[in-house]
Design a protein around this motif. Structure first.
Motif, PDB file in Angstrom:
ATOM      1  N   ALA A 315     -14.952  30.052  17.870  1.00 51.54           N
ATOM      2  CA  ALA A 315     -14.522  31.414  18.195  1.00 51.54           C
ATOM      3  C   ALA A 315     -13.770  31.460  19.521  1.00 51.54           C
ATOM      4  O   ALA A 315     -12.844  32.257  19.707  1.00 51.54           O
ATOM      5  CB  ALA A 315     -15.735  32.342  18.228  1.00 51.54           C
ATOM      6  N   GLN A 316     -14.142  30.582  20.461  1.00 47.84           N
ATOM      7  CA  GLN A 316     -13.531  30.602  21.789  1.00 47.84           C
ATOM      8  C   GLN A 316     -12.362  29.643  21.915  1.00 47.84           C
ATOM      9  O   GLN A 316     -12.023  29.189  23.015  1.00 47.84           O
ATOM     10  CB  GLN A 316     -14.593  30.297  22.861  1.00 47.84           C
ATOM     11  CG  GLN A 316     -15.047  28.841  22.942  1.00 47.84           C
ATOM     12  CD  GLN A 316     -16.161  28.487  22.002  1.00 47.84           C
ATOM     13  OE1 GLN A 316     -16.274  29.075  20.924  1.00 47.84           O
ATOM     14  NE2 GLN A 316     -17.004  27.539  22.380  1.00 47.84           N
ATOM     15  N   HIS A 317     -11.694  29.320  20.807  1.00 47.92           N
ATOM     16  CA  HIS A 317     -10.614  28.324  20.850  1.00 47.92           C
ATOM     17  C   HIS A 317      -9.542  28.683  21.862  1.00 47.92           C
ATOM     18  O   HIS A 317      -8.987  27.817  22.547  1.00 47.92           O
ATOM     19  CB  HIS A 317      -9.993  28.154  19.456  1.00 47.92           C
ATOM     20  CG  HIS A 317      -9.326  29.393  18.931  1.00 47.92           C
ATOM     21  ND1 HIS A 317      -8.017  29.703  19.183  1.00 47.92           N
ATOM     22  CD2 HIS A 317      -9.817  30.412  18.184  1.00 47.92           C
ATOM     23  CE1 HIS A 317      -7.710  30.853  18.603  1.00 47.92           C
ATOM     24  NE2 HIS A 317      -8.781  31.304  17.986  1.00 47.92           N
ATOM     25  N   HIS A 318      -9.220  29.989  21.985  1.00 44.90           N
ATOM     26  CA  HIS A 318      -8.158  30.380  22.917  1.00 44.90           C
ATOM     27  C   HIS A 318      -8.595  30.159  24.361  1.00 44.90           C
ATOM     28  O   HIS A 318      -7.807  29.687  25.192  1.00 44.90           O
ATOM     29  CB  HIS A 318      -7.783  31.848  22.689  1.00 44.90           C
ATOM     30  CG  HIS A 318      -6.620  32.300  23.519  1.00 44.90           C
ATOM     31  ND1 HIS A 318      -5.371  31.719  23.427  1.00 44.90           N
ATOM     32  CD2 HIS A 318      -6.512  33.274  24.474  1.00 44.90           C
ATOM     33  CE1 HIS A 318      -4.537  32.303  24.269  1.00 44.90           C
ATOM     34  NE2 HIS A 318      -5.206  33.245  24.924  1.00 44.90           N
ATOM     35  N   LEU A 386      -9.190  35.760  15.501  1.00 45.07           N
ATOM     36  CA  LEU A 386      -9.251  35.206  14.149  1.00 45.07           C
ATOM     37  C   LEU A 386     -10.690  35.304  13.665  1.00 45.07           C
ATOM     38  O   LEU A 386     -11.616  34.964  14.388  1.00 45.07           O
ATOM     39  CB  LEU A 386      -8.812  33.739  14.154  1.00 45.07           C
ATOM     40  CG  LEU A 386      -7.333  33.461  14.409  1.00 45.07           C
ATOM     41  CD1 LEU A 386      -7.107  31.961  14.593  1.00 45.07           C
ATOM     42  CD2 LEU A 386      -6.478  33.975  13.256  1.00 45.07           C
ATOM     43  N   ALA A 387     -10.860  35.751  12.434  1.00 45.07           N
ATOM     44  CA  ALA A 387     -12.206  35.816  11.873  1.00 45.07           C
ATOM     45  C   ALA A 387     -12.772  34.405  11.772  1.00 45.07           C
ATOM     46  O   ALA A 387     -12.036  33.427  11.583  1.00 45.07           O
ATOM     47  CB  ALA A 387     -12.174  36.482  10.502  1.00 45.07           C
ATOM     48  N   LYS A 388     -14.075  34.307  11.917  1.00 43.99           N
ATOM     49  CA  LYS A 388     -14.703  32.980  11.883  1.00 43.99           C
ATOM     50  C   LYS A 388     -14.448  32.311  10.539  1.00 43.99           C
ATOM     51  O   LYS A 388     -14.356  32.941   9.501  1.00 43.99           O
ATOM     52  CB  LYS A 388     -16.198  33.088  12.164  1.00 43.99           C
ATOM     53  CG  LYS A 388     -16.972  34.034  11.283  1.00 43.99           C
ATOM     54  CD  LYS A 388     -18.424  34.060  11.725  1.00 43.99           C
ATOM     55  CE  LYS A 388     -19.221  35.143  10.997  1.00 43.99           C
ATOM     56  NZ  LYS A 388     -18.861  36.494  11.452  1.00 43.99           N
ATOM     57  N   GLY A 389     -14.318  30.987  10.595  1.00 48.35           N
ATOM     58  CA  GLY A 389     -14.057  30.212   9.398  1.00 48.35           C
ATOM     59  C   GLY A 389     -12.591  30.096   9.031  1.00 48.35           C
ATOM     60  O   GLY A 389     -12.256  29.540   7.988  1.00 48.35           O
ATOM     61  N   PHE A 390     -11.678  30.558   9.899  1.00 51.90           N
ATOM     62  CA  PHE A 390     -10.253  30.537   9.594  1.00 51.90           C
ATOM     63  C   PHE A 390      -9.766  29.125   9.280  1.00 51.90           C
ATOM     64  O   PHE A 390     -10.034  28.185  10.029  1.00 51.90           O
ATOM     65  CB  PHE A 390      -9.472  31.103  10.780  1.00 51.90           C
ATOM     66  CG  PHE A 390      -7.983  30.957  10.675  1.00 51.90           C
ATOM     67  CD1 PHE A 390      -7.238  31.833   9.889  1.00 51.90           C
ATOM     68  CD2 PHE A 390      -7.318  29.954  11.350  1.00 51.90           C
ATOM     69  CE1 PHE A 390      -5.857  31.698   9.791  1.00 51.90           C
ATOM     70  CE2 PHE A 390      -5.951  29.813  11.267  1.00 51.90           C
ATOM     71  CZ  PHE A 390      -5.213  30.689  10.485  1.00 51.90           C
ATOM     72  N   TYR A 463     -10.830  31.407   4.375  1.00 53.17           N
ATOM     73  CA  TYR A 463     -11.846  31.326   5.430  1.00 53.17           C
ATOM     74  C   TYR A 463     -13.063  30.574   4.898  1.00 53.17           C
ATOM     75  O   TYR A 463     -13.571  30.880   3.816  1.00 53.17           O
ATOM     76  CB  TYR A 463     -12.265  32.730   5.890  1.00 53.17           C
ATOM     77  CG  TYR A 463     -11.175  33.469   6.606  1.00 53.17           C
ATOM     78  CD1 TYR A 463     -11.088  33.457   7.988  1.00 53.17           C
ATOM     79  CD2 TYR A 463     -10.188  34.164   5.894  1.00 53.17           C
ATOM     80  CE1 TYR A 463     -10.064  34.131   8.654  1.00 53.17           C
ATOM     81  CE2 TYR A 463      -9.161  34.835   6.547  1.00 53.17           C
ATOM     82  CZ  TYR A 463      -9.110  34.811   7.926  1.00 53.17           C
ATOM     83  OH  TYR A 463      -8.091  35.463   8.584  1.00 53.17           O
ATOM     84  N   PHE A 464     -13.490  29.606   5.678  1.00 55.83           N
ATOM     85  CA  PHE A 464     -14.689  28.841   5.341  1.00 55.83           C
ATOM     86  C   PHE A 464     -15.929  29.697   5.592  1.00 55.83           C
ATOM     87  O   PHE A 464     -16.020  30.384   6.616  1.00 55.83           O
ATOM     88  CB  PHE A 464     -14.738  27.581   6.201  1.00 55.83           C
ATOM     89  CG  PHE A 464     -15.954  26.719   5.999  1.00 55.83           C
ATOM     90  CD1 PHE A 464     -16.005  25.810   4.959  1.00 55.83           C
ATOM     91  CD2 PHE A 464     -17.048  26.814   6.855  1.00 55.83           C
ATOM     92  CE1 PHE A 464     -17.115  25.001   4.775  1.00 55.83           C
ATOM     93  CE2 PHE A 464     -18.154  26.014   6.679  1.00 55.83           C
ATOM     94  CZ  PHE A 464     -18.196  25.110   5.634  1.00 55.83           C
ATOM     95  N   ASP A 486     -23.098  30.776  14.466  1.00 56.14           N
ATOM     96  CA  ASP A 486     -21.947  31.363  15.140  1.00 56.14           C
ATOM     97  C   ASP A 486     -22.358  32.550  16.001  1.00 56.14           C
ATOM     98  O   ASP A 486     -21.899  32.701  17.146  1.00 56.14           O
ATOM     99  CB  ASP A 486     -20.917  31.785  14.098  1.00 56.14           C
ATOM    100  CG  ASP A 486     -19.634  32.292  14.717  1.00 56.14           C
ATOM    101  OD1 ASP A 486     -19.358  33.492  14.599  1.00 56.14           O
ATOM    102  OD2 ASP A 486     -18.911  31.486  15.324  1.00 56.14           O
ATOM    103  N   LEU A 487     -23.243  33.383  15.490  1.00 57.26           N
ATOM    104  CA  LEU A 487     -23.675  34.563  16.233  1.00 57.26           C
ATOM    105  C   LEU A 487     -24.539  34.192  17.435  1.00 57.26           C
ATOM    106  O   LEU A 487     -24.356  34.728  18.537  1.00 57.26           O
ATOM    107  CB  LEU A 487     -24.436  35.510  15.301  1.00 57.26           C
ATOM    108  CG  LEU A 487     -23.584  36.149  14.198  1.00 57.26           C
ATOM    109  CD1 LEU A 487     -24.469  36.838  13.170  1.00 57.26           C
ATOM    110  CD2 LEU A 487     -22.589  37.136  14.778  1.00 57.26           C
TER     111      LEU A 487
END
Length: 582
Positions: A315-318, A386-390, A463-464, A486-487
């Motif tokens: 989620a924090q890729h950016h 991006l929603a998770k699992g993109f 999405y995965f 993830d949460l």
């Protein structure tokens, strides 16, 4: 570019990795290829090819015929790379073995593969001796490090008598002492290159039989973003396709160097990158939080790492890209059976330069975007959520679908199993080795079933969700271990989470258990965790069992070994009279 044009381009670039290796040797023999960081040992394409030829000749002297299998069981990534190329040059099939295996796991794979030659380390020789038993392996080649080598183990310097008694034992250094030439094997797109075993987390490990074109397909999109000036950083084990094919083998198409290491080091990672001017890397699972947990420094962007593949995409890729200066990240879906089914390019800096000029390597931003556009690769703005699992959109080379239990194609936003059909021959696995029933099952109704649950949006973005076995039933609801993790991982004190199901104390459903690894120096109580969980997830999803651990057990590819955690918890619950059987 349509699918036919892309396929023609892929084939024109060369289906057989060993042909591309020979091409690199002919056209830029002096260009650096292997930079083995563990011993500061650099080799050009020509120097490495001379060693490959010598080992390939030795294998042929042992009677290796086309399509004979060679098992490679070593912790030394340079030895593994040398063996892989030598096996291909000699016409054999590369069949690596997880170097953590012992006992039944090792015996099973060796018996299943039935190799003509086994290449291993002196440190692993006791495990080999214990596992061979009645397994007929005509030749065993042993890498025996000298005391000056980084992988020398004093109490494993001598081979066990049982291995010597097995016969056919050769010392790798002796075989390599005198340079020789082999008889080059001619291989085609449909010929078998590898047998790579799956992890076996849901049953006995299966050997995935991959033709040479599978390697071409798997690396096709990612290598488009490379130049001969790039250096690929590889610290993943070479018994998996991520390290062996996605990182090492694809360098042959581009003619670039590979910075090779035996294992990931969170404390030495950046020194390695800077020392070899590595520009491309793969970050898997817990590698990202390990790197992010270090105290931020003003010099964090002073490195040459320009393009990073993250899988799964965090989620924090950016934030990760901004901190360390990754101009682009890629996301997608990679699998031992199906290769590279999805790809997306994430532009993390836009028009702003991610690095100072002295740290920039490879393609500039405009060239990267043009390559993506020409190949139909989805490009997204890293600043947008991006929603998770993109995973992006499917490769044009494959037809993708989301299927229900009856293999009916589902519509948008419906969760089901991801399946592929190749649009061209020899793109996917050929079969599962020695497992015809498993092969038939996974290819039922002319779809290859990945075993992964996904969803598809109206505009064709996938999405995965989880492994199909990663769903569990809690209080009448389907719960995804991926979603729980993830949460909970969003909490700043949590470094990593493993969520897994255990049998409920009552009824036939399951309870959710979580194992928590905290950021170093942070503290949290079970009450704190439960209170936080109720703020980020529905009550039915909140874990019933909470355990804190110093470190989650992981494989060399940094995948959490949940089965170990489950065994510990079930034993604990049984002892307390609070749980049921497995």
């Amino acid at each position: 570019m349509n699918a036919d044009a892309l396929f023609a381009m892929m084939v024109a670039q060369g289906d057989v990795v060993i042909d591309r290796f020979r091409h690199a040797v002919r056209h830029h023999p002096d260009h650096l290829f292997i930079r083995y960081g563990e011993e500061d040992h650099d080799q050009s394409f020509a120097a490495f090819e001379a060693e490959v030829a010598t080992l390939a000749a030795a294998l042929q002297d042992m009677g290796l015929q086309p399509d004979d299998r060679v098992s490679v069981f070593t912790r030394n990534s340079r030895v593994a790379t040398l063996a892989m190329f030598a096996v291909w040059e000699a016409g054999g099939i590369y069949a690596p073995v997880n170097f953590n295996y012992t006992g039944r796991l090792l015996s099973y794979q060796l018996a299943d593969t039935a190799p003509r030659v086994l290449i291993t380390d002196a440190a692993l020789a006791p495990a080999v001796a214990d596992s061979l038993g009645d397994i007929a392996v005509p030749h065993v080649v042993v890498h025996r490090p000298s005391p000056a080598d980084h992988d020398y183990v004093a109490d494993r310097a001598e081979l066990p008598p049982a291995l010597i008694a097995h016969g056919g034992v050769h010392d790798l250094a002796d075989l390599m002492r005198t340079p020789r030439r082999h008889q080059p094997a001619e291989r085609g797109a449909a010929d078998v290159a590898n047998i790579i075993y799956t992890s076996g987390t849901t049953g006995p490990a299966k050997g995935v039989v991959q033709p040479f074109r599978w390697i071409n397909q798997y690396t096709f999109n990612s290598r488009a973003f490379l130049t001969p000036d790039d250096t690929i950083y590889c610290d993943l084990p070479l018994y998996h396709v991520g390290g062996a094919m996605f990182l090492v083998a694809k360098a042959c198409w581009t003619g670039c160097a590979v910075s090779l290491w035996d294992k990931f080091s969170p404390t030495r990672f950046w020194d390695r990158v800077r020392g070899h001017r590595a520009s491309n890397a793969v970050l898997l699972d817990v590698m990202v939080p390990w790197l992010m947990s270090a105290e931020p420094q003003a010099t964090d962007r002073d490195n040459t790492l320009m393009r990073v593949h993250m899988q799964p995409l965090p989620a924090q890729h950016h934030q990760v890209a901004q901190r360390f200066g990754f101009q682009f990240c890629t996301a997608g879906f990679g699998q031992t059976e199906s290769g590279n089914g999805f790809v997306a390019l994430i532009d993390q800096f836009g028009d702003v330069d991610a690095k100072r000029p002295e740290f920039r390597v490879g393609h500039d931003r405009d060239t990267m975007l043009r390559i993506a556009r020409d190949r139909g690769v989805m490009v997204v703005d890293g600043r947008e959520p991006l929603a998770k699992g993109f995973m992006g959109r499917p490769s044009p080379l494959l037809e993708a679908a989301v299927l229900d239990a009856d293999d009916t194609v589902l519509g948008p936003e419906q969760a089901g199993q991801l399946a592929f059909r190749p649009r061209f021959p020899h793109l996917l696995l050929t079969h599962y080795f020695n497992k015809p029933d498993a092969t038939i099952k996974t290819f039922s109704n002319l779809w290859f079933h990945t075993g992964d649950a996904v969803r598809r949006t109206e505009d064709g973005v996938y999405y995965f969700i989880d492994r199909m076995g990663g769903f569990f039933r809690v209080r009448g609801e389907n719960v995804s271990s991926y979603q729980v993790e993830d949460l909970l991982n969003a909490h700043p004190d949590i470094r990593a989470t493993a969520a897994l199901p255990v049998p409920a104390a009552e009824g036939d459903e399951e309870d959710c258990a979580v194992f928590i690894e905290l950021v170093e120096g942070r503290a949290m109580t079970e009450a704190d965790l439960r209170a936080f969980a109720l703020t980020v997830m529905p009550r039915y999803m909140a874990p019933r069992h909470v355990r804190f651990v110093d470190a989650l057990p992981v494989t060399p590819t940094n995948k959490i070994e949940k089965y170990k955690l489950k065994q510990v918890l079930l034993a604990e619950l049984a002892a307390d009279g609070a749980g049921a059987g497995a």
